[in-house]
Design a protein around this motif. Sequence first.
Motif, short mmCIF file in Angstrom:
data_model
loop_
_atom_site.label_atom_id
_atom_site.label_comp_id
_atom_site.label_asym_id
_atom_site.label_seq_id
_atom_site.Cartn_x
_atom_site.Cartn_y
_atom_site.Cartn_z
N ILE A 9 0.87 -1.26 0.01
CA ILE A 9 0.08 0.19 -0.13
C ILE A 9 0.86 1.13 -0.06
O ILE A 9 0.54 2.34 -0.70
CB ILE A 9 -1.11 -0.13 1.21
N ARG A 10 1.98 1.12 1.02
CA ARG A 10 2.84 2.35 0.98
C ARG A 10 3.54 2.63 -0.44
O ARG A 10 3.74 3.70 -1.00
CB ARG A 10 4.05 2.18 1.62
N TRP B 167 0.81 3.93 -2.99
CA TRP B 167 0.53 5.43 -2.50
C TRP B 167 1.85 6.34 -2.94
O TRP B 167 1.47 7.31 -3.65
CB TRP B 167 0.33 5.56 -0.96
N THR B 168 2.99 6.09 -2.76
CA THR B 168 4.05 6.73 -3.08
C THR B 168 4.25 6.92 -4.64
O THR B 168 4.36 7.87 -5.17
CB THR B 168 5.37 6.05 -2.82
N SER C 273 1.65 6.73 -6.86
CA SER C 273 0.60 7.42 -7.30
C SER C 273 0.95 9.08 -7.15
O SER C 273 0.66 9.80 -7.81
CB SER C 273 -0.62 7.00 -6.57
#
Length: 145
Positions: free
Chosen positions: A45-46, A49-50, A52
């Motif tokens: 997920i990190r 997120w990074t 995106s």
Amino acid sequence: MLRRILVREADTPSNAPLVADLPGHSSTHRLVGVVCAMERNEIVIRLLWTGSVLTRNFLRRYMPTNILLDATRTPRGLKWGVPVMLLAIPYFLIAAVLVQVINDGGPAWLNVLVLLSIWNGLKMLWIGPLSLMLLARLHANRLKA
């Protein structure tokens, strides 16, 4: 955090469970490895997120339509919102021409350009009314001050 310690089936007696106790607890099983599903999910997920955020920053900084829209949203650029809205027409014309080329047997990858043209046209289309609302709010705030 959910931590499970897995053991191989060959290393356990026939009646023993395949999942051993947590470290520090009594266990006769040989530990093979620790599977940290929650930690791996958090890492994924990190990373997503990074990725995106970095993609958004790149597109915001270097794509011409985004640069134009950012300039239009400034207090000095709000008056150009309606003329910028007229730039939607060429984008929709490009999309229509590309659809015709695809229908006449053109390559399927042109569909990506059709979507990009429609997306850019819609971005240009909404900036007109938005800039008028922002301009009215700016003038109202100046009258209050």
